[in-house]
Design an enzyme around this catalytic site. Sequence first.
Site, PDB file in Angstrom:
ATOM      1  N   LYS A  58      -9.595   0.023  11.268  1.00 52.98           N
ATOM      2  CA  LYS A  58      -8.636   0.164  12.366  1.00 52.98           C
ATOM      3  C   LYS A  58      -9.420   0.036  13.670  1.00 52.98           C
ATOM      4  CE  LYS A  58      -5.517   3.362   9.930  1.00 52.98           C
ATOM      5  NZ  LYS A  58      -6.327   3.598   8.710  1.00 52.98           N
ATOM      6  N   LYS A  70       0.856  -1.195   0.000  1.00 54.40           N
ATOM      7  CA  LYS A  70       0.000   0.000   0.000  1.00 54.40           C
ATOM      8  C   LYS A  70       0.885   1.235   0.000  1.00 54.40           C
ATOM      9  CE  LYS A  70      -2.476   1.581   3.626  1.00 54.40           C
ATOM     10  NZ  LYS A  70      -3.602   1.722   4.579  1.00 54.40           N
TER      11      LYS A  70
END
Length: 1731
Positions: free
Chosen positions: A1303, A1194
Amino acid sequence: MLIKDGVFKNHALLPCIFLPSSFPRQSVSPKLKFLSNQSLRSFHNFRLLHFQQKLNLKVIAEKDFDASELVSGGFSGVEDTDLPLEFCHTRTLPPALTLEHGVLEIKQVVEKLKSNPLCSASGILRLQVAVPASTKALNWLCSQPQSLGAFPQFYLSKRELQDPSCDLFPLEGHGISGIGSAVYFTGPCLTPKVWGSIKRYVSDSPLIRPYGFMGISFDTKSSSLKYETGSFYFFIPQIELDELESNFILAATLAWNESLYCPFDKAVESFEFRLNQAIYCVSPSLESSYHIWINFIQRRNFILTKLKNVQMVHTDVHSLGGNDTGSDHVLPEEAPSSHQFYFRLSLTMAFTCNLPDSLSKSHCSVQDCANINAVWSSLIIEECTRLGLTYFCIAPGSRSSPLAVAASSHPLTTCISCFDERALAFHAVGYARGSYRPAVVITSSGTAVSNLLPAVVEASQDFLPLLLLTADRPPELQDAGANQAINQVNHFGSFVRFFFSLPPPTDHIPARMVLTTVDSAVYFATHAPHGPVHINCPFREPLEDSPKEWASNCLKGLDFWMLRAEPFTKYISVKQFHACNGRSGEILEVLEVIKHASRGLLLLGAIHTEDELWAALLLAKHLSWPVAADILSGLRLRKALTSFPEVEANFLYIDNLDHALLSDLGRAWVKPDTIIQIGSKITSKRVAQMLEECSMCSYILVDKHPYRHDPSHIVTYRIQSSITEFADTLIRAQLPRKPSKWGQFLQIIDKMVAEEVGFQIYSECSLTEPYVARVTTEALAQDAALFVGNSMVIRDCNMYGQGWVKSAAGNAPRMSSCETTFEGIRVAGNRGASGIDGLLSTAIGFAVGCNRRVICLIGDVSFLHDTNGLAILNQRIRRKPLTIIVVNNHGGAIFSLLPIANQTQPSLLNRFFYTSHSISIGKLCQAHSVKHLHVRTRMELEHALLLSGHAPTDYVIEVESCIEDNATFHSILMNSARQAADHALRILSRLSVPDHVCSSLFLGKIKRMEYSLYRIELCAPHTSTPSSCNSEGFYREGFILTLSLNDGSVGFGEVAPMEIHKEKLQDVEEQLRCILHLIQGAEISYLLPLRNGSFSSWIWERLGIKPCSIFPSVRCGLEMAVLNALAERQGSSLSSLLLGCEISSQESASVKEDETMERMSRVQICALIDSDGTPKDVASIAAKLFEEGFTTIKLKVARRSNPLEDAAVIQEIRQKIGYKIKIRADANQKWTFEQAIQFASAVKCCDLQYIEEPVVFEDDIIRFCEETGLPAALDESIDGMHEDPLNMLSVYKHPGIVAVVIKPNVVGGFENAALIAKWAQQHDKMAVISSAFESSLSLSVYIQFANYLEQQYTRICRVKDKETKPTIAHGLGTYRWLKEDVTAKPLKTCVHSHGDKVEVSVQDAALLLRNFRINHEIIQRSYMEEEIQTYRVSVNCQGFSYSLKVREAGKYIHMMQDKVIIFLHGFLGTGEDWIPIMKSLSVTARCISVDLPGHGESQIQNCANEEGKVESSVSIEVVADVLHKLIQEITPGRVVLVGYSMGARVALYMALRCSKKIGGAVIISGSPGLKDEAMRKIRTAQDDSKARYLSAHGLQCFLDMWYAGDIWNSLRNHPYFGQIVESRAHHDDVSALAKALSGLSVGRQPSLWEDLKQCTKPLLFIVGEKDRKFKEIAHQMCQEISNNPGNKDNEGKKIHEMIEVSDCGHAVHVESPLSVINSLRKLLTNLDHIV
């Protein structure tokens, strides 16, 4: 009573006034009209007027006549004082099973009052109890004996006079009746002073209402009333029955006032006398309110005067105006009033307005009847109306003409017609369901009668009363080939309870035979076993009104009947009442069975009446057994008016038992040993099968009828009884409550299944039939009803229907937190024979009968089967609008769920089972002029429900569906529910729980929790740090939580806040300190490993913290620690704890290769690249990562000035590595839409897996996907989804969004993260777990969690019967940033020996957690539970020594600092109230709380000698002086004051008038005092009277009264409300506490409003969102301060602020301590910037 010169005169001494006894009945001709008593009374009134005029009589007083009878039981409350009553209190008693039970509860309280009388000189006490709705207010009033001497007596209707839904007679509900006067007010002019006197008596409760009249003068001397402008008469009833929507309130009001010669003992004596005089045992009656009313006024010895244009006023405290302002909100003449009432002021004085009297109705006389057919028909119809049968369903026909004409011309009947006899009969069935009384069906002869059979069968099978009047040919035309002549004798066989064939009408038979036949038939129809009855009525011609002579002697014996409005024959049953110790042996045996049950289950079948619903609710509460409520019980769709956890704990509703039984483990677990079934019908087939398997258990079936409804032949005890009688027996027996593991586990399973089913329904994009059932039932208002069809829809409603929870509001009586506040919703359906015929017609009849807004939910085939019902729908008579929802799947969808669907060719299914069609329902509606809405989406359905729910007309809502899609989704739901039940049971089976648990759903306690602040070095700045940062080192800070259970198990959690997520380290630490204090000793729930809302419930119910107030990182760390502790306790890994076991046997069987299991034991990692540098540099890093084994990377983009530069980086990577690696890009919402488009156009050919958050505005992300064709992912968009995430996620279902990056420490923990991930997987989106640069502790937990999600995804695919996609790489590559770690042995990340990818072993992660040890080298400091320092400080003031108990936190840490906070509690509180907040803020300040004078352990001592001693004074000035001296001893500098309520007033006073030592103040729910002097005087008197009550009756009684106030409505919802109140009972000196209440009264406090205008001190006002009064005060204070130019700091910013805490009431610091802590931190930070 005469009307002369506008005056009503009372002629109590004239014997001729008592009409029924004054005129002999034999003087009446036997050939009088029907309702001839009305004409008779007209004649008597005429004679009376003539007689009085002739004799010219005057009103004289009889020797023993006492004018006080007019206001019997009360005293005049008009008093020349502004002072309030000394005692005002409303006490709500536990709900009563019957009206009689409610009276007994009130009488018990009265007995206690007699033995312990109140000491107040004046006061009002209202006792109120919720009772069932069987005894109507009017019926109760009319049942009172003539000897009842309590006046006034009244009834008023709360309905609007113009309400089109009202009956012809407006007394059928929504009324109030009252007896006696507790206090009254009368006079010639209603001055503000008098209006204030009335307000004194109603200030406590909105349900205390004065009733009375304006413009009418009452003269006690002349016993007369007269119209007089400005005059008034008001009273507060002693006894009152108020009809609310779902239950009634019986109230008894006691008023006294020594200054008005009515002391407490005399008031109690009068009150008790009236209470004992009245009758409360009122038998239910079928008689209409009209006939009850007419019989009532006929039996009474008074003249009833009709008034016009007169209103009876009924007002309350809200419309009178609040005491705090001193102003009236409503003028007296504008107060709420009723145009329909009855009012009796004395033995001989009564009047009505807009209510019928015996003169208001007329009917054709029998003598005028043209022929004997008309006579008999009129008799039949008249007797029906007297029996309460006023609703007639008439089918057209010639032979039935006499009956039809008689019914339609009767003034009391409501008639409806239809050309289809079958639809008409079902309509009558529906009316019976709704009204509990029979409708009358009139038909012609022949097959018209036969068409009634389906409805007769339904009524018979479901015990519904129905009267069939079928016309017939006379005997000479039977069996002779006559037209329309069939054998109608016993035509319906055993399906009717009574049959009688009348002879053709003749004057040779006494007409009373017709009446007794009707009486007998109706008796059989309306008594157990209820059902249809049939009277066959042959008629000879003429059938029309052609004259034909008849002999009037056939009316012999009807004279008395003609004089009254009662049935000819009354059937009276004498019930046998047994004392509690006199129960029969059989019942004692049943009670023993129930007593010894260890796994008892209460099944609620169909419940038809509100009384039965009420009784079932109280029975469920009393038993405390698991309750499985059928959809037709009304409690399946119950509405909870409160969210008290104590209330919910009293009920174990198992709403998803049907789905739980899909699981093999579930069926094995659900094995009750005792079953009580209320009602005969159970909709669920699986529940019925479960009952068959419990043949060895004790099975108790309770129903009113004696028939055998036991298809499985398992009933061991068959009790023929009403639910109320059975509940009464059990409640009297006082059976012990025995909470068991079985029942609680069953509730847990139900909760988990419910969460799963709800998730599946709401996460599905399309409009599904289960969604229709869910949304339709949720849309039901509290006063609405549901009629549900058969086949598929009733099963969907039974499985997927849902009620709702809301806070009690309005005039609903407050119930204590230990009582039921649930209400049922009326639900009906044709489950007698369960056919699909006549459902629409039945629903329309049901709407008429129950007089509510009804939603009818039926299938398309059912609708088409009864389209003739639309003809009835158009006849909008006596009902509210009806909403008909037709689920149109173009056939019979239920067959798609049956085994035949898998064994039959599709063509045969479509033709012979589905009966597929393409009929236009819209055009059918158009043909009948019925409004039609066609919906295809969920939003359209919700809009249609909203529109139809408020429309004044009927609607048909056609919901488009599909048989195949419906079958598929039902399969998904059932498989998901099965898995949820299996999952819950696997977890629960591993928990060691005793069979009999004392504490509900808890397995242990938290011994302690501590935290350590860590600081670890990073190799590079984390990607959220600006690239220009040139720091010498890069660090990550956070906290390690160590949570210890009482069995020694330890769990670790990590709290790692980041400022980019709006969390500061200091703020987080303050929350942790608060939680550390609250969590000690908290019980751990069994449910926590199951998540699905369990953590949120646990945080609120066990810690008393609102989950939404916790920072996401704190919530994440707390959940992590708890789950790890539970995993250690169970000896398993975290992943295994979440899964219930490593893998279920069913899942193991489906695993084909060992590699699959091996793959599931490792988690792939996505590498993270901060793309600083040139494209070649970044590409080189990517190539290196690829060589290391990473398959996914990423890149952070949107860091450069031009999006094309970021695109060049990605292009370079593709050129260097090719397409062997997956690339993700993360823009972090930093691009505009145009910039994102520019980037997308450049990377279209780069095969991005997705780009995270490409645009700055969340609304543009779908637009981006559609215009670019690039896949996108959510990240920041979900950060704020802490509440109701499914609803928020619904806008992101677009297929262009392919992933959700989660998250856990940002979304608020694993419970929320799991829900978001499941939503993503459900919609074929990747659920990527991502870290935020946490340590190996969090990373290990994330690995476990990711593994759990992978297995969850496998299960979802199995449920949907689709192939799983390759495993995804999770965003945990931040481990490469860690130069140090919180553990000595970091998590191992590598390429597996048998693989080629960088992965982490789930087992390695589990071992790290199991053997976790903190690396103490990186720990900055640790914190355990801080000990509060307590000491005493003595201060002398005005000749007294005040010994104050002081509590302090942070003393030794901050001795050298000048930041000191002083906390001041409210009345009844102590300094201990502030401990959680003090410990939180002690990180940066000394926190001190004080027991204010008179409170807690503080003491007041007189310093003078014996001769000079005086009473101590606890005024606000004295308290401020004492505190000022205390502050001088504590610190040389300034302090910040934090005060709540009373303490807030002290803090504000000191901030404004003792400013030298005060640096600032926080005012929580505080006031600067009262401006108005009159209001100050009133408030002073109120507080003085409360102080006297406290001194006289003790603290415990005072607490009961104090916390019954409306100001505590929100606090009562707090899970620790009971403990909070109990803590208020610990004060050393109650006398000093009473002095504090009086001396610190707002009325005695100096007004500070003017001081606020000069304020230069920083002030923070904190109020609760629900605290309307103090919100307004805070706004006003801010307005006053804002006008002062000196209220700004050096930077020109205002130094005062108001913060409104959401979802809180008055006690904000208790209800939401974390919100208060956050607010205090803001003030302290601002103070640091103020010089």
